[in-house]
Design an enzyme around this catalytic site. Structure first.
Site, PDB file in Angstrom:
ATOM      1  N   ARG A   7     -13.923   0.970  13.601  1.00 52.30           N
ATOM      2  CA  ARG A   7     -13.727   1.317  12.198  1.00 52.30           C
ATOM      3  C   ARG A   7     -13.200   2.734  12.166  1.00 52.30           C
ATOM      4  O   ARG A   7     -13.937   3.661  12.486  1.00 52.30           O
ATOM      5  CB  ARG A   7     -15.054   1.232  11.419  1.00 52.30           C
ATOM      6  CG  ARG A   7     -14.901   1.440   9.907  1.00 52.30           C
ATOM      7  CD  ARG A   7     -14.184   0.286   9.237  1.00 52.30           C
ATOM      8  NE  ARG A   7     -14.771  -0.978   9.649  1.00 52.30           N
ATOM      9  CZ  ARG A   7     -15.948  -1.442   9.204  1.00 52.30           C
ATOM     10  NH1 ARG A   7     -16.636  -0.761   8.329  1.00 52.30           N
ATOM     11  NH2 ARG A   7     -16.408  -2.595   9.636  1.00 52.30           N
ATOM     12  N   SER A  14      26.066   3.889 -21.449  1.00 54.89           N
ATOM     13  CA  SER A  14      25.645   5.284 -21.416  1.00 54.89           C
ATOM     14  C   SER A  14      25.079   5.663 -22.771  1.00 54.89           C
ATOM     15  O   SER A  14      25.545   5.184 -23.811  1.00 54.89           O
ATOM     16  CB  SER A  14      26.832   6.191 -21.070  1.00 54.89           C
ATOM     17  OG  SER A  14      26.514   7.543 -21.317  1.00 54.89           O
TER      18      SER A  14
END
Length: 449
Positions: A319, A280
Site C-alpha cells: 500500500r 465570432s
C-alpha cells in the site's frame, strides 16, 4: 462560500456526459455500488447472510449521502471511503451492519469505484468516437479524388487528396476506439484486503459455514456483480489497469488532436481549404474553429495528465504512501478531457465544410513546382537522373525568379533537350494528375470497420 466546479474554465468538458459521469456524485454512487456489490458477493459465497446483500444495496442510495460532508471528513483519514463506510453502516438495519465493508480495505472500494466510473465514461466516449469516425468516413468518400497540396515542414510537398487526409484521421480515431474498447473490457475489480492476501474474508467466514468460498472465488463473484473483469491478482500496487487506461486516453486525445491540428491549419484565412461551423462574437466574417481549438487544447494537456499515472507504477510495499493518492485527480481530469474532446470531435466532423476550389487554387500557388518530383522521374527515363535534376533545378529557379509558371519555362527546356521532345507538359504539370495511389489508399482505409 463553497461553490461546486461548474466548469467555467473548462468549456471542453462542460455539459458533456463525461462531466456528469466523473463528478463527485458519480464517484459517490460508484463507491456505494462497490460496497453493495461486495456484500452481495459475500452473501453469494456463503460469507454473509442471504439478507445482508439486499439490505446494504437498499441503503446504498447516493441521494442519502452528503458529498461535501464526506469530502471534508475525508481529510482526517486521507480518502473518502472511511467516512462513507461509517455513514453507510448507520443507514443499514442493525443486523446487516457487520457485513458493510467486511474484510475489505479502502483501496479495494475506491479502486473498484474508479474502474466503474471509467467504464461508464468510456461507454459515452466510444459512442462519440464511432460518430466521429462515421462523419470523417463520409468526407473521405465524398472527396476521395479531390486534389489538394500535401504539405511537409509547412511547405508544399506533392499533391494528395482530401479523401486520403480524412481517411488518415479516421484510421487514428478507429485506432483509439480499438484501444479504449480493449481497456474498457479489461477494467477489473479490486479486492485484496489489507495487504492483497484476501485473508480477512476467510477469517470472517461464519464458523457454521459449510465450506465457504475462497478468496479468488469471492473476487470472481464480486466481478460478476459489477460487470467488471476479474483480476488475476489483487492490484493494490500493480497498477497496470490505471496505466493502460491512461495510455489509451492519452492516445485518444492525440488521435483527435491530429484531426484538430489539420483543421486549424487548413482553415486559416490564407488557406481556407476547410471551414468549421462557427462564428465570432465581434467579426461576422470569421468562422472560428472553436471545436478544433478545444480538441487541440485537450491533446496538449493529456500527456501531462497521463505522466503521474505512469509514475505511480513505482509504488512501494502493498500500500503506497502517495503513489495511489496521486492518481485520483489526474485520472478524473483525463477522463473528462477526453470525454469532452470526443464530443467535440463528433461535432467538428459533422459540421466541417470542405472547400475544393480553394484546394485547387492552392495547388497552383507554386506554378507547377509541386509536381517537380514527377518531372524528375519522367525526365530521368530519357536523359538520366543527374541531368534531369540539373535541368529541373535550373528551370525551377528561373520560374521563381521570373515569377512565371514552370510549364512555360519547360517549353524552352524541351527545345534544348531533344530527348524530351514529345512530352505532354500540360498533363505532366497538372497537380491533379499526380496523386499517386491516394484514391486506392482511401478506399482501402474505408474498408476498415
Amino acid at each position: 462560500m463553497y461553490e461546486s466546479d461548474a466548469g467555467l474554465l473548462a468549456p471542453g468538458r462542460a455539459g458533456t456526459p463525461a462531466e456528469a459521469s466523473t463528478g463527485d456524485s458519480a464517484f459517490l454512487r460508484a463507491m456505494l455500488d462497490a460496497e453493495a456489490a461486495l456484500t452481495r458477493a459475500q452473501s453469494a459465497c456463503g460469507l454473509a447472510p442471504a439478507g445482508a446483500g439486499p439490505a446494504v444495496t437498499e441503503a446504498a442510495d447516493a441521494d442519502r449521502f452528503d458529498v461535501r460532508d464526506l469530502a471534508l471528513r475525508a481529510r482526517a483519514d486521507g480518502n473518502p471511503v472511511i467516512p462513507l463506510i461509517a455513514d453507510l453502516a448507520a443507514a443499514v438495519p442493525e443486523d446487516a451492519r457487520p457485513y458493510v465493508h467486511r474484510g475489505a480495505t479502502s483501496q479495494d472500494i475506491l479502486d473498484t469505484a474508479t474502474m466503474l466510473v471509467a467504464s461508464r465514461t468510456l461507454a459515452e466516449v466510444l459512442d462519440d468516437l464511432e460518430r466521429t469516425a462515421g462523419e470523417v468516413a463520409r468526407h473521405a468518400a465524398a472527396h476521395r479524388d479531390t486534389p489538394m497540396a500535401g504539405r511537409m515542414l509547412t511547405q508544399h510537398a506533392v499533391p494528395t487528396t482530401f479523401g486520403l487526409k480524412a481517411a488518415g484521421w479516421r484510421a487514428l480515431i478507429l485506432d483509439a476506439r480499438d484501444r479504449l474498447t480493449a481497456v474498457r473490457d479489461s477494467l477489473p475489480v479490486q479486492l485484496g484486503g489489507a495487504a492483497g492476501t484476501l485473508a480477512a474474508f476467510s477469517a470472517f467466514a461464519p464458523a457454521t459455514a459449510d465450506a465457504p468460498a475462497d478468496g479468488p472465488a469471492l473476487m470472481a463473484a464480486y466481478a460478476r456483480e459489477l460487470g467488471l473483469a476479474e483480476p488475476l491478482l489483487p492490484w493494490h500496487t500493480l497498477r497496470t489497469p490505471v496505466a493502460d487506461l491512461a495510455g489509451a486516453l492519452a492516445f485518444t486525445a492525440g488521435a483527435l488532436g491530429k484531426m484538430a491540428a489539420d483543421v486549424l491549419t487548413l482553415s486559416r484565412t490564407e488557406i481556407g481549404e476547410v471551414e468549421e461551423e462557427g462564428g465570432s462574437s465581434s467579426m461576422p466574417h470569421k468562422a472560428i474553429p472553436v471545436r478544433a481549438t478545444l480538441i487541440a487544447a485537450a491533446a496538449r494537456r493529456a500527456p501531462g495528465l497521463a505522466a503521474p499515472l505512469y509514475g505511480s507504477l513505482a509504488a512501494e510495499d502493498e500500500r503506497p504512501a502517495g503513489a495511489w493518492h496521486a492518481e485520483w485527480e489526474p485520472l478524473r481530469d483525463l477522463l473528462r478531457l477526453v470525454g469532452g474532446a470526443a464530443r467535440d470531435g463528433a461535432a467538428l466532423a459533422a459540421g466541417l465544410r470542405v472547400v475544393p476550389y480553394a484546394m485547387l487554387e492552392n495547388l497552383h500557388l507554386t506554378d507547377a513546382l509541386i509536381v517537380s518530383e514527377r518531372l524528375v522521374a519522367v525526365f530521368a527515363d530519357r536523359i538520366g537522373r543527374a541531368r534531369a535534376r540539373e535541368v529541373l533545378v535550373g528551370a525551377a529557379a528561373r520560374a521563381r525568379s521570373e515569377t512565371t509558371d514552370l510549364s512555360d519555362v519547360l517549353v524552352d527546356v524541351l527545345h534544348e533537350e531533344p530527348e524530351l521532345a514529345g512530352l505532354d507538359l500540360a498533363e505532366l504539370t497538372d497537380p491533379a494528375r499526380y496523386t499517386g495511389s491516394a484514391s486506392l489508399l482511401t478506399g482501402r482505409a474505408l474498408d476498415r470497420r
